[in-house]
Scaffold this active site. Sequence first.
Site, mmCIF file in Angstrom:
data_model
loop_
_atom_site.group_PDB
_atom_site.id
_atom_site.type_symbol
_atom_site.label_atom_id
_atom_site.label_comp_id
_atom_site.label_asym_id
_atom_site.label_seq_id
_atom_site.Cartn_x
_atom_site.Cartn_y
_atom_site.Cartn_z
ATOM 1 N N GLU A 33 0.813 -1.215 0.000
ATOM 2 C CA GLU A 33 0.000 0.000 0.000
ATOM 3 C C GLU A 33 0.849 1.268 0.000
ATOM 4 O OE1 GLU A 33 -1.244 0.954 4.560
ATOM 5 O OE2 GLU A 33 -2.125 -0.856 3.709
ATOM 6 N N ARG A 36 3.955 -0.043 -3.794
ATOM 7 C CA ARG A 36 3.802 -0.977 -4.924
ATOM 8 C C ARG A 36 3.668 -0.261 -6.267
ATOM 9 N NH1 ARG A 36 2.468 -6.178 -5.221
ATOM 10 N NH2 ARG A 36 1.539 -6.224 -3.141
ATOM 11 N N GLY A 64 -3.282 -10.681 8.647
ATOM 12 C CA GLY A 64 -3.233 -11.546 9.809
ATOM 13 C C GLY A 64 -2.916 -12.988 9.500
ATOM 14 N N GLU A 98 8.561 -11.669 6.827
ATOM 15 C CA GLU A 98 9.553 -11.702 5.743
ATOM 16 C C GLU A 98 10.900 -11.216 6.249
ATOM 17 O OE1 GLU A 98 6.875 -10.450 1.857
ATOM 18 O OE2 GLU A 98 8.711 -9.339 2.262
#
Length: 173
Positions: A33, A36, A64, A98
């Site tokens: 958001e 990108r 989530g 990540e």
Amino acid sequence: MTSTNTQIISYSPSSSQSTHQFTYEVFLSFRGEDTRYGFTDHLYEALISSGIRTFRDDEALARGGVIASELLKAIEESKIFVIIFSENYGASRWCLDELVKISECGATEGRLILPIFYHVDPSHVRKQRGSYEKAFVDHEKEADEEKREKIQKWRSALAKVGNLAGYDLQKYQ
């Protein structure tokens, strides 16, 4: 520019000295958001047009949810990690998961982690201040013991990667 910056700019697939075969030369970690359809798209297109095999997750990730096994595999199979820290990166459990995996993989020989601080102060990432502090207050609400352990891993990864030499884009505005 620091040597880290020069290394990423002058990187070529054939210059790899590692015997490990990586599926991707670059893995992009970013908060969709925030970046990108702007910065990340431009960076991705520049890498691809230069012939650099680049992984960018294009799927809308469920909020989530548990990080997808395909994403973890792509991290394991990448040589260079470009982490685009942005205003809302710390609010994303996916991004933080990540980051923990990247931090673990980045400790292995022949890999490079390059942080890019996109409209965010690097010290806010390292010390979880500003929007990162707010995100962690939200993460810690009603956290059980297992979630608190995960949050500690996120904090450690942010501090570790936030201390690496990288690009602070605020300096170029």
